[in-house]
Design a protein around this motif. Structure first.
Motif, mmCIF file in Angstrom:
data_model
loop_
_atom_site.group_PDB
_atom_site.id
_atom_site.type_symbol
_atom_site.label_atom_id
_atom_site.label_comp_id
_atom_site.label_asym_id
_atom_site.label_seq_id
_atom_site.Cartn_x
_atom_site.Cartn_y
_atom_site.Cartn_z
ATOM 1 N N PRO A 55 6.175 -22.333 6.237
ATOM 2 C CA PRO A 55 5.957 -21.519 5.044
ATOM 3 C C PRO A 55 7.015 -21.759 3.976
ATOM 4 N N ALA A 56 6.697 -21.350 2.761
ATOM 5 C CA ALA A 56 7.668 -21.358 1.669
ATOM 6 C C ALA A 56 8.253 -19.946 1.580
ATOM 7 N N PHE A 57 9.562 -19.849 1.502
ATOM 8 C CA PHE A 57 10.213 -18.546 1.390
ATOM 9 C C PHE A 57 10.581 -18.287 -0.058
ATOM 10 N N VAL A 58 10.299 -17.054 -0.500
ATOM 11 C CA VAL A 58 10.480 -16.683 -1.896
ATOM 12 C C VAL A 58 11.114 -15.298 -1.962
ATOM 13 N N ARG A 59 12.079 -15.147 -2.843
ATOM 14 C CA ARG A 59 12.644 -13.831 -3.154
ATOM 15 C C ARG A 59 11.916 -13.290 -4.376
ATOM 16 N N VAL A 60 11.499 -12.041 -4.277
ATOM 17 C CA VAL A 60 10.690 -11.435 -5.347
ATOM 18 C C VAL A 60 11.363 -10.153 -5.808
ATOM 19 N N ARG A 61 11.783 -10.120 -7.068
ATOM 20 C CA ARG A 61 12.466 -8.931 -7.583
ATOM 21 C C ARG A 61 11.494 -7.818 -7.927
ATOM 22 N N LYS A 62 10.259 -8.203 -8.329
ATOM 23 C CA LYS A 62 9.276 -7.180 -8.702
ATOM 24 C C LYS A 62 7.913 -7.484 -8.098
ATOM 25 N N PRO A 63 7.695 -7.087 -6.834
ATOM 26 C CA PRO A 63 6.352 -7.182 -6.280
ATOM 27 C C PRO A 63 5.537 -5.979 -6.765
ATOM 28 N N ARG A 64 4.642 -6.201 -7.705
ATOM 29 C CA ARG A 64 3.930 -5.118 -8.392
ATOM 30 C C ARG A 64 2.570 -4.864 -7.739
ATOM 31 N N VAL A 65 2.316 -3.593 -7.383
ATOM 32 C CA VAL A 65 1.006 -3.240 -6.818
ATOM 33 C C VAL A 65 -0.074 -3.603 -7.825
ATOM 34 N N TRP A 66 -1.021 -4.420 -7.395
ATOM 35 C CA TRP A 66 -2.048 -4.978 -8.282
ATOM 36 C C TRP A 66 -3.442 -4.450 -7.971
ATOM 37 N N GLY A 67 -3.782 -4.354 -6.707
ATOM 38 C CA GLY A 67 -5.126 -3.937 -6.334
ATOM 39 C C GLY A 67 -5.304 -4.047 -4.831
ATOM 40 N N ALA A 68 -6.487 -4.463 -4.407
ATOM 41 C CA ALA A 68 -6.791 -4.513 -2.985
ATOM 42 C C ALA A 68 -7.685 -5.708 -2.666
ATOM 43 N N PHE A 69 -7.667 -6.090 -1.403
ATOM 44 C CA PHE A 69 -8.588 -7.099 -0.887
ATOM 45 C C PHE A 69 -9.565 -6.387 0.037
ATOM 46 N N GLY A 70 -10.819 -6.747 -0.042
ATOM 47 C CA GLY A 70 -11.825 -6.106 0.795
ATOM 48 C C GLY A 70 -13.199 -6.646 0.470
ATOM 49 N N GLY A 71 -14.203 -5.771 0.531
ATOM 50 C CA GLY A 71 -15.568 -6.224 0.283
ATOM 51 C C GLY A 71 -16.403 -5.166 -0.408
ATOM 52 N N PHE A 72 -17.428 -5.641 -1.101
ATOM 53 C CA PHE A 72 -18.364 -4.745 -1.763
ATOM 54 C C PHE A 72 -19.504 -4.376 -0.813
ATOM 55 N N PHE A 73 -19.965 -3.141 -0.930
ATOM 56 C CA PHE A 73 -21.158 -2.673 -0.227
ATOM 57 C C PHE A 73 -22.065 -2.035 -1.265
ATOM 58 N N LEU A 74 -23.285 -2.524 -1.367
ATOM 59 C CA LEU A 74 -24.203 -2.035 -2.387
ATOM 60 C C LEU A 74 -25.435 -1.413 -1.745
ATOM 61 N N PRO A 75 -26.062 -0.451 -2.431
ATOM 62 C CA PRO A 75 -27.255 0.201 -1.868
ATOM 63 C C PRO A 75 -28.375 -0.811 -1.640
ATOM 64 N N ARG A 76 -29.015 -0.685 -0.504
ATOM 65 C CA ARG A 76 -30.152 -1.533 -0.179
ATOM 66 C C ARG A 76 -31.443 -0.827 -0.607
ATOM 67 N N ALA A 122 -11.723 -1.262 0.703
ATOM 68 C CA ALA A 122 -10.474 -2.012 0.762
ATOM 69 C C ALA A 122 -10.001 -2.180 2.199
ATOM 70 N N SER A 123 -9.360 -3.316 2.469
ATOM 71 C CA SER A 123 -8.786 -3.560 3.797
ATOM 72 C C SER A 123 -7.328 -4.001 3.736
ATOM 73 N N GLN A 124 -6.867 -4.513 2.582
ATOM 74 C CA GLN A 124 -5.472 -4.920 2.432
ATOM 75 C C GLN A 124 -4.995 -4.618 1.018
ATOM 76 N N LEU A 125 -3.772 -4.118 0.916
ATOM 77 C CA LEU A 125 -3.159 -3.891 -0.384
ATOM 78 C C LEU A 125 -2.659 -5.222 -0.936
ATOM 79 N N VAL A 126 -2.845 -5.454 -2.218
ATOM 80 C CA VAL A 126 -2.450 -6.710 -2.858
ATOM 81 C C VAL A 126 -1.368 -6.430 -3.897
ATOM 82 N N VAL A 127 -0.307 -7.223 -3.863
ATOM 83 C CA VAL A 127 0.736 -7.122 -4.876
ATOM 84 C C VAL A 127 0.775 -8.416 -5.675
#
Length: 216
Positions: free
Chosen positions: A134-155, A180-185
């Motif tokens: 892996p690549a290692f990175v230092r992050v001063r501002k990991p900003r909450v952006w959204g989520a990873f997951g899936g859409f469910f629509l009415p059938r 949502a299943s994972q928080l994304v920064v």
């Protein structure tokens, strides 16, 4: 952060009683409680909690533990405080291929993997078959952006149909149909670093972005 018991999207629909809200304007659980949604109103997939039982699945992340580690800046391996210094928190990222490298990588990268502490970073590099230098990175501002997951629509005729998994920024108008299943920064103010005994940080001459930001 292994997930001991994994639920698929279909199991979430049946076992967690995923349904359409009474007003028809989004997803809900038939037995929904306050903790099922985050402060942005996004619904989260339910997972079982059985620490110390079962076998670790290193390909998946436990929804609750992943989200907690991201918000509290905990190590995704041991659950203790993640490494932090003047350059920021330590993240272990998939090393980009030549065609994926961009000037400034990984600035602006959307990341669902929580930070790590240095001992666990070295341990995972030696023993985890999925990291692959892996690549290692230092992050001063990991900003909450959204989520990873899936859409469910009415059938038509009733029920729900699952769509593709994707990243969704907070504030998106279709968030009410998203599970949502994972928080994304978003990683900002990044510095590529090297840890003793690991591969050097990657150079980034050009190419396509590793993970483009989803449009708001």
């Amino acid at each position: 952060m292994p997930q001991v018991t994994r639920w698929s999207a279909e199991e979430a629909m049946v076992g967690a009683r995923l349904t359409v809200r009474a007003d028809g304007r989004g997803l809900a659980y038939a037995d929904e409680v306050a903790g099922d949604r985050d402060r942005h109103g996004v619904l989260w997939a339910r997972v079982t909690e059985a620490p110390g039982q079962g076998r670790p699945d290193f390909r998946e992340m436990h929804t609750v533990r992943q989200r907690t580690a991201m918000l509290r800046r905990l190590c995704q391996v041991c659950g203790g405080p993640a490494s932090r210094n003047a350059q920021g928190w330590l993240f272990a990222l998939r090393r980009p291929g030549v065609e994926e490298r961009t000037p400034g990588w990984p600035e602006g990268l959307l990341c669902s993997k929580p930070p790590v502490c240095e001992p666990c970073a070295r341990l995972a590099t030696r023993h985890c078959p999925h990291l692959d230098a892996p690549a290692f990175v230092r992050v001063r501002k990991p900003r909450v952006w959204g989520a990873f997951g899936g859409f469910f629509l009415p059938r038509p005729g009733g029920g729900l149909v699952a769509g593709e998994d994707d990243h969704l920024p907070y504030g998106h108008p279709q968030a009410r149909w998203f599970l949502a299943s994972q928080l994304v920064v978003e990683l900002t103010r990044c510095t590529a670093v090297a840890l003793a005994g690991t591969a050097p940080p990657p150079r980034a001459p050009g190419g396509a972005p590793d993970r483009p930001r989803a449009p708001r």
